[in-house]
Motif scaffolding. Sequence first.
Motif, PDB file in Angstrom:
ATOM      1  N   ASN A 177      75.949  68.711  58.489  1.00 55.81           N
ATOM      2  CA  ASN A 177      75.357  67.630  58.535  1.00 55.81           C
ATOM      3  C   ASN A 177      73.890  68.420  59.063  1.00 55.81           C
ATOM      4  O   ASN A 177      72.612  68.248  58.633  1.00 55.81           O
ATOM      5  CB  ASN A 177      75.426  67.086  58.821  1.00 55.81           C
ATOM      6  CG  ASN A 177      76.132  65.649  58.218  1.00 55.81           C
ATOM      7  OD1 ASN A 177      76.115  65.899  56.988  1.00 55.81           O
ATOM      8  ND2 ASN A 177      77.237  65.106  58.434  1.00 55.81           N
ATOM      9  N   ALA A 206      71.749  70.473  56.151  1.00 51.29           N
ATOM     10  CA  ALA A 206      71.554  69.121  55.591  1.00 51.29           C
ATOM     11  C   ALA A 206      69.617  68.257  56.202  1.00 51.29           C
ATOM     12  O   ALA A 206      68.695  68.420  55.131  1.00 51.29           O
ATOM     13  CB  ALA A 206      71.733  67.840  54.056  1.00 51.29           C
ATOM     14  N   SER A 257      65.411  69.325  55.230  1.00 48.97           N
ATOM     15  CA  SER A 257      64.845  68.510  54.606  1.00 48.97           C
ATOM     16  C   SER A 257      63.757  68.390  55.721  1.00 48.97           C
ATOM     17  O   SER A 257      62.525  67.321  55.034  1.00 48.97           O
ATOM     18  CB  SER A 257      65.292  67.046  55.205  1.00 48.97           C
ATOM     19  OG  SER A 257      65.687  66.303  55.955  1.00 48.97           O
ATOM     20  N   VAL A 282      65.410  66.140  49.337  1.00 48.44           N
ATOM     21  CA  VAL A 282      66.764  66.667  48.625  1.00 48.44           C
ATOM     22  C   VAL A 282      67.135  65.671  48.284  1.00 48.44           C
ATOM     23  O   VAL A 282      66.440  64.132  48.494  1.00 48.44           O
ATOM     24  CB  VAL A 282      67.181  67.525  49.242  1.00 48.44           C
ATOM     25  CG1 VAL A 282      66.451  68.853  50.352  1.00 48.44           C
ATOM     26  CG2 VAL A 282      67.700  67.080  50.341  1.00 48.44           C
ATOM     27  N   SER A 288      70.570  63.775  47.288  1.00 47.24           N
ATOM     28  CA  SER A 288      72.196  64.378  47.615  1.00 47.24           C
ATOM     29  C   SER A 288      72.664  63.096  47.809  1.00 47.24           C
ATOM     30  O   SER A 288      71.961  61.781  47.375  1.00 47.24           O
ATOM     31  CB  SER A 288      71.548  64.148  49.275  1.00 47.24           C
ATOM     32  OG  SER A 288      72.914  64.118  50.063  1.00 47.24           O
ATOM     33  N   TYR A 328      75.897  60.817  48.141  1.00 52.64           N
ATOM     34  CA  TYR A 328      76.129  60.611  49.004  1.00 52.64           C
ATOM     35  C   TYR A 328      77.238  59.555  49.297  1.00 52.64           C
ATOM     36  O   TYR A 328      77.410  58.194  47.934  1.00 52.64           O
ATOM     37  CB  TYR A 328      75.349  59.507  50.102  1.00 52.64           C
ATOM     38  CG  TYR A 328      75.593  58.527  51.631  1.00 52.64           C
ATOM     39  CD1 TYR A 328      75.776  59.251  52.354  1.00 52.64           C
ATOM     40  CD2 TYR A 328      75.670  57.041  51.200  1.00 52.64           C
ATOM     41  CE1 TYR A 328      75.831  58.951  53.476  1.00 52.64           C
ATOM     42  CE2 TYR A 328      75.970  56.903  52.776  1.00 52.64           C
ATOM     43  CZ  TYR A 328      76.238  57.612  53.614  1.00 52.64           C
ATOM     44  OH  TYR A 328      76.387  56.998  54.782  1.00 52.64           O
ATOM     45  N   ARG A 362      69.869  61.441  58.036  1.00 53.41           N
ATOM     46  CA  ARG A 362      69.385  62.385  57.285  1.00 53.41           C
ATOM     47  C   ARG A 362      68.530  62.050  56.596  1.00 53.41           C
ATOM     48  O   ARG A 362      67.723  62.757  56.529  1.00 53.41           O
ATOM     49  CB  ARG A 362      70.573  62.105  56.420  1.00 53.41           C
ATOM     50  CG  ARG A 362      71.050  62.705  54.954  1.00 53.41           C
ATOM     51  CD  ARG A 362      71.444  63.891  55.716  1.00 53.41           C
ATOM     52  NE  ARG A 362      72.965  64.319  55.449  1.00 53.41           N
ATOM     53  CZ  ARG A 362      73.632  64.116  54.813  1.00 53.41           C
ATOM     54  NH1 ARG A 362      73.389  64.032  52.969  1.00 53.41           N
ATOM     55  NH2 ARG A 362      74.856  64.272  54.832  1.00 53.41           N
ATOM     56  N   HIS A 371      65.713  61.560  52.353  1.00 53.41           N
ATOM     57  CA  HIS A 371      66.500  61.689  50.773  1.00 53.41           C
ATOM     58  C   HIS A 371      66.285  61.161  49.531  1.00 53.41           C
ATOM     59  O   HIS A 371      66.398  60.284  49.868  1.00 53.41           O
ATOM     60  CB  HIS A 371      68.044  62.189  51.442  1.00 53.41           C
ATOM     61  CG  HIS A 371      68.265  63.570  52.453  1.00 53.41           C
ATOM     62  ND1 HIS A 371      69.574  64.222  52.045  1.00 53.41           N
ATOM     63  CD2 HIS A 371      68.210  63.945  53.204  1.00 53.41           C
ATOM     64  CE1 HIS A 371      69.829  64.843  52.973  1.00 53.41           C
ATOM     65  NE2 HIS A 371      68.159  65.389  53.776  1.00 53.41           N
ATOM     66  N   LEU A 382      69.152  59.825  48.508  1.00 51.93           N
ATOM     67  CA  LEU A 382      70.701  59.503  47.699  1.00 51.93           C
ATOM     68  C   LEU A 382      71.119  58.332  46.203  1.00 51.93           C
ATOM     69  O   LEU A 382      70.650  57.453  45.593  1.00 51.93           O
ATOM     70  CB  LEU A 382      71.086  58.801  48.874  1.00 51.93           C
ATOM     71  CG  LEU A 382      70.769  58.743  50.123  1.00 51.93           C
ATOM     72  CD1 LEU A 382      70.698  57.761  51.176  1.00 51.93           C
ATOM     73  CD2 LEU A 382      71.369  60.197  50.280  1.00 51.93           C
ATOM     74  N   PHE A 439      71.229  68.827  47.271  1.00 47.92           N
ATOM     75  CA  PHE A 439      71.845  69.469  47.887  1.00 47.92           C
ATOM     76  C   PHE A 439      73.676  68.881  47.599  1.00 47.92           C
ATOM     77  O   PHE A 439      73.773  67.637  47.210  1.00 47.92           O
ATOM     78  CB  PHE A 439      71.585  68.395  49.513  1.00 47.92           C
ATOM     79  CG  PHE A 439      72.580  69.458  50.543  1.00 47.92           C
ATOM     80  CD1 PHE A 439      72.099  70.473  51.109  1.00 47.92           C
ATOM     81  CD2 PHE A 439      73.384  68.710  51.567  1.00 47.92           C
ATOM     82  CE1 PHE A 439      71.949  70.697  51.732  1.00 47.92           C
ATOM     83  CE2 PHE A 439      73.851  69.382  52.242  1.00 47.92           C
ATOM     84  CZ  PHE A 439      72.788  70.770  52.846  1.00 47.92           C
ATOM     85  N   TYR A 440      74.660  69.218  47.594  1.00 49.11           N
ATOM     86  CA  TYR A 440      75.754  68.941  46.519  1.00 49.11           C
ATOM     87  C   TYR A 440      76.966  69.615  47.194  1.00 49.11           C
ATOM     88  O   TYR A 440      76.997  70.969  47.367  1.00 49.11           O
ATOM     89  CB  TYR A 440      75.821  69.426  44.523  1.00 49.11           C
ATOM     90  CG  TYR A 440      77.022  68.699  43.716  1.00 49.11           C
ATOM     91  CD1 TYR A 440      77.048  67.987  44.012  1.00 49.11           C
ATOM     92  CD2 TYR A 440      77.724  69.748  43.504  1.00 49.11           C
ATOM     93  CE1 TYR A 440      77.875  67.038  43.157  1.00 49.11           C
ATOM     94  CE2 TYR A 440      78.756  69.206  43.059  1.00 49.11           C
ATOM     95  CZ  TYR A 440      78.409  67.870  42.629  1.00 49.11           C
ATOM     96  OH  TYR A 440      79.935  67.829  42.192  1.00 49.11           O
TER      97      TYR A 440
END
Length: 294
Positions: free
Chosen positions: A125, A128, A132, A137, A139, A141, A157, A163, A165, A187-188
Amino acid sequence: MAGLRTPAARAAIALIEATARWQPRTRAALARAIGGLLWWLIVPRRRVTLANLRLCFPALTEAERRRLGRRCFQSMARALLDHGALARLPAAELEALVRFDRRPLLADRSQRPLIIVAPHFAGLNAAAVVGSIAVGVISIYARTRNPAWDAWLLAIRNRFHPHRLVAREGFDLRAVVRGLKEGLPLFYLPDQDPGERNGIFVPFFGVPTATLPMVSRLARLTGARVLLLVAEMTDEGYVVHLEGPWTDFPGASIEADTARMNAEIERWARRLPEQYFWTHKRFKTRPAGERSPY
């Protein structure tokens, strides 16, 4: 923490944020005490951790595995406390706390799309959030069961570049592909048990492991580059390792690609075993006729 009732979760959040200005070594000392306590209190996760370590590190003695498992709990406690800094410190201070060794790889938009394989290490985290600061990115979630905890983690985040999401539940592949083609890196997080229906069995620490072959499929569909990100916890913060894009990927088959991905994650899990999330039931789904280790 996700299992706490809402008032207790809010109290825990306030206590965590109160440590935001502490020195990293001070938070680390508190985390060692908390993690050691949780090792004895959270019996189900302790059992899962030890089962995983028996499969992945058979050469260790049981005493060595227990010491490693305890350090894993301490790393997770440290990562949790560091969320106070992620929630409160300004960008410049966070970038000093969480250092990227090859940050231009993340911000380079000249060769998009880009898939960042980010396995479950304690600093995930932190990487991440600080990553950012410079770039938005995509992501994937999964919501937690506690609304207060969930809202707090989402706010952290999304502090800088929000992000995009995509919910793990009812996963929308088209939204991911659309974002990649727009130039947003994905972001995987690839290393959780996807179940028999969605996964394929490839080795991880020599154990047939149900693994989602999404990275290979997305790379084939979009022509994306793939690189590995690992956030290493240090005494002074974190160092985020961004390795160069994988060559010859995608390769001969989806199975070969997914096995390669697991091998890359295993390489780092052997290097930083105390920082990997062994509390997850990574080997829950088994080949037909094989008993669960849990």
